[in-house]
Design a protein around this motif. Structure first.
Motif, mmCIF file in Angstrom:
data_model
loop_
_atom_site.group_PDB
_atom_site.id
_atom_site.type_symbol
_atom_site.label_atom_id
_atom_site.label_comp_id
_atom_site.label_asym_id
_atom_site.label_seq_id
_atom_site.Cartn_x
_atom_site.Cartn_y
_atom_site.Cartn_z
ATOM 1 N N PRO A 38 -42.403 -0.258 16.646
ATOM 2 C CA PRO A 38 -42.616 -0.603 15.230
ATOM 3 C C PRO A 38 -41.795 0.316 14.330
ATOM 4 O O PRO A 38 -41.395 1.398 14.735
ATOM 5 N N ARG A 39 -41.580 -0.132 13.106
ATOM 6 C CA ARG A 39 -40.779 0.638 12.156
ATOM 7 C C ARG A 39 -41.335 2.054 11.965
ATOM 8 O O ARG A 39 -40.593 3.019 11.893
ATOM 9 N N GLY A 40 -42.659 2.143 11.947
ATOM 10 C CA GLY A 40 -43.306 3.452 11.762
ATOM 11 C C GLY A 40 -42.884 4.428 12.834
ATOM 12 O O GLY A 40 -42.639 5.611 12.566
ATOM 13 N N TRP A 41 -42.768 3.932 14.049
ATOM 14 C CA TRP A 41 -42.377 4.818 15.146
ATOM 15 C C TRP A 41 -41.006 5.410 14.872
ATOM 16 O O TRP A 41 -40.795 6.597 15.040
ATOM 17 N N TRP A 42 -40.090 4.547 14.423
ATOM 18 C CA TRP A 42 -38.724 5.039 14.180
ATOM 19 C C TRP A 42 -38.692 6.079 13.073
ATOM 20 O O TRP A 42 -37.979 7.077 13.151
ATOM 21 N N ILE A 43 -39.493 5.826 12.040
ATOM 22 C CA ILE A 43 -39.495 6.785 10.926
ATOM 23 C C ILE A 43 -40.001 8.141 11.400
ATOM 24 O O ILE A 43 -39.372 9.178 11.189
ATOM 25 N N VAL A 44 -41.134 8.097 12.113
ATOM 26 C CA VAL A 44 -41.715 9.362 12.554
ATOM 27 C C VAL A 44 -40.784 10.041 13.564
ATOM 28 O O VAL A 44 -40.579 11.252 13.524
ATOM 29 N N PHE A 45 -40.196 9.236 14.425
ATOM 30 C CA PHE A 45 -39.318 9.813 15.438
ATOM 31 C C PHE A 45 -38.089 10.451 14.783
ATOM 32 O O PHE A 45 -37.662 11.543 15.163
#
Lengths: 481, 1056
Positions: A38-45
């Protein structure tokens, strides 16, 4: 794993949301690794990677110029470096506690969180091990601490608690890694079997070690898991006890304290649970794991946090009492004056309030079942426990015996960068784990479901499955919100 | 790869026999020698045997031969490869011809003498293969008595200062000596016409007979030339005082050891006054307590600011400097009431009233105590007090019977020296009157340190031809038409008389590093003297009777400056030059050429002159909240500012304030409160229309309404190290106020708080039993007072103890009663042990590396009248105490710090990985960590590392520590080892006293004693058995090898 049958009379509830099927559990968990992130994962990563970058720059600079780029000084020879080390080691405690001790005590609710906690242990211990490695003045000679045979018959000093540390933390890391990996094998096989691409099949297949789920595999697996749990259990107590001896065996007031081993273990579990909760709450929300991670699990963890907070609070008060009771002028000066009223009084307040006062909220069921409250409390506990280590290390050193040597420690930007950098490493590793490995132990969770009962579906009068439970209709007291 | 350069193998001499292995080789050798012969004729360069002739090297350097190309490639690879190495590859080239008397690795020691103000200190300088590395006191010399102070210790670093002047400068352009000499002689020829009346010289006061002789030679060539003397820190007031009271400018030789009651009126005789080393030694001797039955002297100090002397006082009165004259007068009156016959001096002294607000006992009880100790009392006066106070003190000393007992007088070297300020004013007035065409300034930096009212810089600019000779191109050097480099004391021959008249030769240790010339050589150049080199000049002086007279029996100088010797019958015999040479060599070896005969009869006191001077003098104006006082004192480190570029001295904590890299305006807490200023505030201090700004530091015990300023800071042209450090206070100092000025106004500037760095921030012991002291009465009641307060633990040890009963067991004692906190040991240790300097910021972080710390605690004791506002002080030197149960040793994971068989706690730097655990677990916090590569990564970062010249100072017997390792005091293990080797080689038992640690050697108070504690007769083991002994933090069970002897104070019961 045997089926966990809730004792309804005691108010117990099933560990997995009522009516879930085995397939749903597999889909929920394995699906995370199969769907695009999900997009959230990419942001946090991305954020985590940024901190990894900061860490790399800071450590590169540290190696280039020397430990002097940090704020460490004389008399405060250890400061953020060892504070961070102890903090991370402490965080690494909950994993093994949850996986091993709770396993041996047959606390079946652990299945929802143990994989998480174990992964956290691994990553936290990696972050912890970074610090002893980089904090030394001449890191290129770090191998001197290992007992390597050499022509000069030089041997490390086995009297030194730092050496014990090397062995204790090293052992802990190895066993934790093995334990984690052994537990992963059945789930890796599941991922392998669900693979849609050749690459996934190859990689998961390699690490699944040819698992076919035969009766013989399961028997060996259960045996190995139990043995590793038995080995890990004393380690939970030993690692932080040994870490505490770095301080307890010294002569410095504030360090030279017999209460340290149990106090450190309690503190470690306290901070470990808080960190598991912080990470778990994020993962549960982002990856929608409500079916497996129930409010019941979270509440049990909060009870643990409350309990260990009381232990830690007891230790704090006992230090004060003994300092006064002993009549030792240096102890009194440290505990009764330097901590609450010295130049670092604010650090002491940051230790006392989050660790002993804030968790008292959990006496109220409303508080310990509120997601926002527990998230905030877990963050506070993480901060408070960092300050506990800061207080122990820096406040004991900055004013010891001779006033002429007293000094004030101030961190530098490199200190901050190195520390936040390890948080970046931790989260980057964790995010990769969540993305590529089953973050909940599927096989174990399924073992606690009604379907795992050998009599499931033909209990009693061979009634259709789930009927007896449904008929009673009293079990659905709790579920995910 | 061998690090040794290949031996150049060549034919020993032409036609020497050749050796060959076989006939083939014989043929080849024959051919090679033929080729060599042709090459030597410039035909060809043989590199290969026949058939492989290489192209001859061409003029264009880039046209490489094949072999040359290979060589260049190899060199490139070597350089590229070496980039990655941690340590650069160096070649070790052995001596091929052994210089005489030099054994590689065995240092030699030379005596020399260092001129300072009114006294010359005899020194012994250690030299390693021709590099002087360490200064020590010369025990044969009366002004040293074996000790040296912190400034003398640090002079070795001045020698190697990379920013010394390296070449003559004409204006700002580099020139050379030949051009200078040509220019000068052309100019001098012009001045000769009117007997040199338009040529002036400016020099600091001198102690050198040769300089005086050269000045006389100059006067012969240019009879009307005048030599002016100026030094910002001078003894003019002392000389004037003696002139009033004794009729001649005599020096006082104070016997502090024989005095039982000493009163210091604003005299910091232990640190910043002339002859401080000797004073410290004698003072400590008068206070040494071997047991409670002994007696010790009592010291009263009346002073405005805290000094080393004040910190050592039994009773200290803080009084503005301007009030001290009135105090002295009142004391004279009080003494005469105690049957001390002062006659009309007392009558004249009674003209003024005592200063306000001083306790009555400070007159009655002190006078009574002095009067009761006739011939055992001593009054000393500080050099900044006006001459009349000195004259009055001479009168009081004389009346107390001190003359001949505790005070002796000696003639001064230069009896014609004038009052410094008057002399300099005469020069500036002459310049203003356009009477000066040429000014030659030899030594000194008047543009920086001349009194502000003279406007020296503008005056200098008006002189058509000016020459400045100095070690540095300083503020003065850049304003002169010529600057020439001067040779350092350790680079040039010279001579000097000590305070008592002892003459010594200043013996150079090294050729001038930067081609400097000595002041003797410059004077010889000006005077056109026959001796062009300073060596010849000094030898000639010694033979001309000025020095040799006392050395040879039955010889005496003649009026024409020669020596005449008589045989026992009185017949004149010729002076044999062999005798003179023998005396000369003996003088060089001892460091003392001639000693004065027995003290001359003391001149009679001229009471009437003293009384007249007292009548004439008007004490300084009243000091009060509206009219503050500023006092000027030489900095204990920078002195007048000359040492500003010295990193050791910059980083030395001030003995009182513990500030480094700065000076400050010192205020008392009450004055600071009244002015509304706090520590670190920046204030503007104005006296009349002159003003400076300075950071404020509050020191308890500073006199109220008095601001103490230290000279020697705020240099603008000192060099990379000294530029802009601290605050320049010279702009406030005028010819009338060289010592102190009344009527200062102070305002806060509102600037950001100034950034100060201190090595010790906590000033109190917080009632911890760490620096034990007792009054002499309590000591007699309870002789083991120190140990009773912090007894060693009674619990049994957990494991078997190491056996320390065999062999040498090294130990140390430090007598807190002797230590005055002068800090000479700190610099001595830095010089001996290659201790790095870290810079102000790193000191502020707490990373200073001094192996010795001089802890200074304020003591509040109502019984002794010591309050929070005005406490007493105690100094406690602290270095590694070499615990027998060392907490640092247990915790090192790699065993880098372990216990040696002789009881030393040893560091193996190579094994240390830098966990710093030992530093944490050291209860004394005496371990120091190389957080960065200090030699390269601190104050010398911009120059890319410690300059090569400063590396020459380093002691080759001590490892230079790399970044990331822990270090600490080693008890000078290199000295222990070399003494052991020497004793083994000479088949001699090691005697007590054969090994002296660097700190012990230089300690003027003999507070530090090192030796074998297993030897029951050694001094150290005797001291460890005395009753005052205690182990610092012994209650922890560390069993420290360094033990302390508690301090004893000798208060006057009547002062309570």
């Amino acid at each position: 794993m045997a089926y966990y049958e809730p004792i309804i009379e005691l108010g117990e509830a099933p560990l997995v949301q009522k009516g879930s099927t085995l397939a749903e559990v597999t889909d929920d968990i394995a699906g995370v690794t199969e769907r695009p992130a999900p997009r959230g994962w990419w942001i946090v990563f991305g954020l985590a990677l940024m901190f990894v970058g900061i860490f790399t720059v800071c450590v590169g600079y540290l190696f280039w110029r020397g430990v002097g780029v940090w704020g460490n000084t004389s008399p405060v020879f250890w400061a953020w470096d060892i504070t961070n080390f102890v903090w991370w080691v402490g965080i690494g405690h909950a994993g093994t506690l949850i996986s091993a001790i709770l396993f041996i005590f047959r606390q079946k609710w652990r299945t929802a969180i143990n994989r998480f906690a174990e992964a956290m242990t691994i990553f936290a211990v990696i972050c912890a091990l970074i610090f002893p490695g980089i904090h030394v003045g001449r890191p290129w000679l770090m191998y001197y601490v290992f007992p390597l045979p050499n022509q000069m018959t030089l041997w490390p000093n086995f009297k030194s608690p730092l050496l014990w540390d090397v062995f204790a933390v090293g052992t802990y890391f190895t066993v934790s890694l093995l334990f984690w990996y052994v537990g992963l094998i059945p789930d890796l096989a599941t991922l392998r079997d669900r693979s849609m691409t050749k690459g996934r099949q190859m990689v998961y297949g390699f690490f699944a070690l040819g698992w076919r789920g035969s009766n013989r595999h399961w028997r060996n697996y259960e045996r190995a898991y139990l043995i590793l749990a038995a080995i890990s259990t004393p380690l939970v107590l030993s690692v932080h006890s040994v870490v505490s001896m770095d301080f307890a065996t010294s002569v410095i007031p504030g360090w030279h304290t017999t209460i340290f081993p149990p106090y450190f273990v309690a503190g470690a579990i306290f901070s470990g649970f808080a960190m598991v909760e912080t990470v778990l709450l994020i993962a549960r929300t982002v990856f929608k794991l409500h079916r497996v991670v129930l409010m019941r699990h979270l509440e049990l963890m909060n009870k643990f946090i409350l309990f260990t907070s009381l232990l830690v609070g007891y230790a704090y008060s006992m230090e004060f009492f003994i300092a006064w009771y002993s009549g030792n002028r240096y102890e009194m000066a440290h505990f009764l004056h330097n901590r609450p009223a010295g130049p670092y009084w604010w650090a002491w307040v940051w230790m006392m309030v989050p660790n002993t006062l804030i968790p008292q909220l959990y006496w109220s069921k409303k508080m310990r079942t509120s997601i926002p409250v527990m998230f905030v409390v877990s963050i506070f506990v993480n901060i408070g426990m960092w300050f506990e280590r800061f207080v122990i290390i820096v406040l004991s050193l900055n004013r010891d015996f001779l006033p002429s040597s007293w000094g004030y420690y101030r961190p530098t930007i490199i200190d901050v960068g190195t520390f936040t950098g390890t948080i970046g490493i931790f989260f980057a590793a964790f995010l990769l784990f969540m993305r590529w490995l089953p973050m909940v132990a599927m096989a174990e969770v399924k073992g606690t479901m009604p379907q795992a009962d050998p009599h499931h579906g033909h209990r009693g009068k061979h009634a259709p499955h789930s009927e007896p439970i449904a008929a009673k209709g009293t079990l659905a007291t709790e579920g995910a919100e | 790869m061998s690090k040794r350069a290949p031996y150049p193998v060549s034919e020993p001499w032409p036609g020497s026999p050749k050796y060959w292995r076989d006939l083939e080789e014989r043929g080849r050798l024959a051919q090679e020698s033929a080729e060599q012969a042709s090459a030597s004729r410039g035909v060809n360069a043989p590199e290969f045997s026949k058939g492989h002739i290489e192209t001859p090297p061409s003029d264009e350097a880039w046209q490489l031969s094949r072999r040359g190309l290979l060589g260049a490639m190899a060199a490139t690879f070597a350089v590229v490869g070496a980039e990655g190495c941690r340590r650069p590859l160096e070649r070790v080239v052995p001596y091929t011809k052994m210089p005489e008397d030099v054994i590689p690795g065995v240092p030699s020691h030379y005596t020399t003498v260092l001129q300072r103000r009114g006294d010359a200190v005899g020194l012994l300088v250690e030299s390693h293969e021709g590099r002087p590395t360490k200064v020590e006191g010369n025990d044969q010399h009366p002004s040293s008595l074996g000790a040296a102070d912190l400034v003398a210790q640090a002079t070795i670093l001045d020698l190697y200062d990379p920013e010394r002047s390296t070449t003559p400068l004409k204006g700002a352009a580099a020139s050379d000596w030949a051009t200078f000499e040509a220019d000068l002689s052309a100019k001098l020829a012009g001045y000769a016409a009117d007997q040199g009346s338009r040529l002036r010289l400016l020099m600091p006061p001198t102690l050198s007979p040769t300089v005086l002789r050269m000045r006389a030679a100059l006067a012969q060539r240019f009879p009307k030339t005048r030599v002016h003397t100026w030094a910002a820190v001078n003894d003019s007031n002392i000389r004037e005082g003696a002139r009033i009271a004794l009729g001649a400018p005599m020096s006082s030789l104070n016997a502090y050891d024989r005095a039982r009651v000493i009163l210091s009126l604003d005299s910091d005789f232990l640190q910043t006054e002339t002859a401080n080393v000797r004073a410290n030694k004698l003072f400590a001797g008068g206070r040494r307590m071997h047991s409670a039955k002994d007696s010790m002297s009592r010291l009263y100090v009346v002073e405005p600011e805290r000094t080393t002397t004040g910190n050592s006082a039994d009773h200290r009165l803080r009084l503005p400097a301007a009030d001290i004259e009135r105090y002295a007068r009142a004391l004279a009156v009080e003494l005469s009431k105690n049957n001390v016959t002062l006659g009309d001096v007392a009558t004249s002294a009674a003209k003024t009233t005592p200063p306000d607000g001083i306790p009555a006992k400070w007159l009655s009880a002190v006078a009574k105590d002095l009067a009761a100790n006739r011939a055992k009392a001593l009054i000393v006066v500080g050099s900044r007090q006006p001459p009349v106070v000195h004259a009055l003190a001479h009168a009081m000393n004389s009346a107390l019977g001190a003359v001949g007992a505790t005070v002796n007088y000696a003639a001064v070297t230069d009896a014609d020296e004038l009052d410094a300020a008057t002399d300099l004013k005469a020069l500036t007035d002459a310049i203003a009157a356009k009477q000066v065409d040429a000014l030659v300034i030899i030594g000194g930096n008047p543009v920086y340190d001349a009194p502000a009212d003279l406007g020296f810089a503008e005056k200098l600019a008006a002189v058509p031809f000016s020459v400045h000779a100095s070690l540095f191109v300083d503020e003065t050097g850049e304003k002169c038409s010529w600057h020439v480099p001067l040779a350092h004391t350790y680079e040039a021959w010279g001579d000097a008389r000590a305070l008592d008249g002892t003459a010594s030769v200043q013996q150079p240790l090294i050729l001038p590093l930067y081609g400097g010339r000595s002041e003797i050589e410059l004077l010889a150049l000006l005077a056109n003297a026959p001796e062009k080199s300073s060596h010849d000049a000094v030898v000639a002086t010694s033979r001309s009777g000025v020095l040799a007279a006392h050395a040879l029996a039955n010889c005496a100088p003649t009026p024409d400056g020669n020596v005449e010797c008589h045989d026992p019958s009185g017949k004149v015999v010729p002076v044999r030059s062999v005798d003179l040479a023998r005396e000369w060599n003996r003088g060089l070896a001892l460091g003392v050429l001639t000693r004065p005969a027995a003290p001359a009869a003391a001149p009679a006191l001229r009471s009437a002159d003293v009384a007249a001077a007292l009548d004439k003098a008007t004490p300084a104006g009243r000091v009060g909240p509206g009219s503050l006082e500023v006092t000027f004192a030489p900095c204990p480190k920078m002195v007048d500012g000359f040492h500003a570029n010295n990193t050791w001295l910059q980083e030395m904590p001030d003995p009182v304030t513990k500030l480094v890299w700065d000076n400050a305006a010192i205020l008392s807490p009450a004055t600071a409160k009244a002015l509304g200023v706090q520590n670190k505030d920046v204030v503007r201090i104005a006296v009349g229309d002159r003003a400076i700004t300075s950071g404020v530091w509050i020191v308890p015990g500073q006199a109220d309404n008095s601001i103490a300023l230290k000279l020697g800071w705020g240099r603008k042209k000192a060099g990379r190290i000294g530029n802009g450090r601290g605050f320049d206070v010279y702009p406030l100092r005028t010819t009338q106020t060289l010592g102190f000025a009344v009527g200062a106004q102070v305002n806060k500037t509102g600037a950001e708080p100034y950034f100060f760095a201190q090595t010790q921030e906590a000033d109190h012991t917080y009632n911890r039993p760490i620096a034990h002291e007792a009054t002499i009465a309590d000591y007699r009641q309870k002789p083991n007072f120190a140990e009773l307060d912090s007894p060693p633990p009674r619990a049994l040890p957990l494991w078997s103890q190491q056996d320390y009963s065999q062999g040498h067991q090294w130990g140390m004692t430090i007598d807190l009663n002797a230590c005055t906190g002068c800090s000479a040991c700190v610099v001595a240790c830095m010089a001996e042990n290659n201790v790095p300097v870290v810079g102000k910021l790193e000191v502020w972080r707490g990373r200073e590396m001094h192996w010795i710390r001089l802890d200074r605690y304020w003591v509040e004791d109502p019984k002794l009248g010591a309050t929070e506002e005005d406490p007493l002080a105690i100094h406690e030197p602290l270095m590694c105490v070499h615990c027998e149960e060392a907490p640092c040793e247990n915790v090192c994971p790699v065993g880098a710090t372990t216990h040696g068989p002789e009881g030393l706690n040893e560091m193996a730097y190579n094994r240390c990985i830098g966990t710093r655990y030992c530093g944490n677990n050291c209860p004394y916090k005496v371990r120091h960590f190389n957080y960065l590569n200090w030699h390269n990564d601190s104050v010398w970062k911009e120059t890319g590392g410690l300059p090569e010249s400063l590396q020459m100072q380093q002691n080759p017997n001590v490892t230079v520590r790399f970044r990331g390792v822990m270090e600490k005091c080693t008890y000078c293990v290199q000295r222990i080892q070399s003494a052991k080797i020497r004793s083994k080689r000479e088949y001699k038992e090691l005697k007590d006293g054969d090994i002296k640690t660097a700190c012990q050697q230089t300690c003027p108070a003999d507070a530090i004693v090192f030796g074998d504690v297993n030897d029951l007769n050694s001094q150290v083991s005797k001291l460890t058995r005395t009753d005052r002994r205690f182990g610092l933090l012994a209650e922890l069970g560390t069993r420290p090898r360094t033990t302390y002897l508690g301090k004893v104070r000798n208060p006057n019961p009547e002062m309570a």
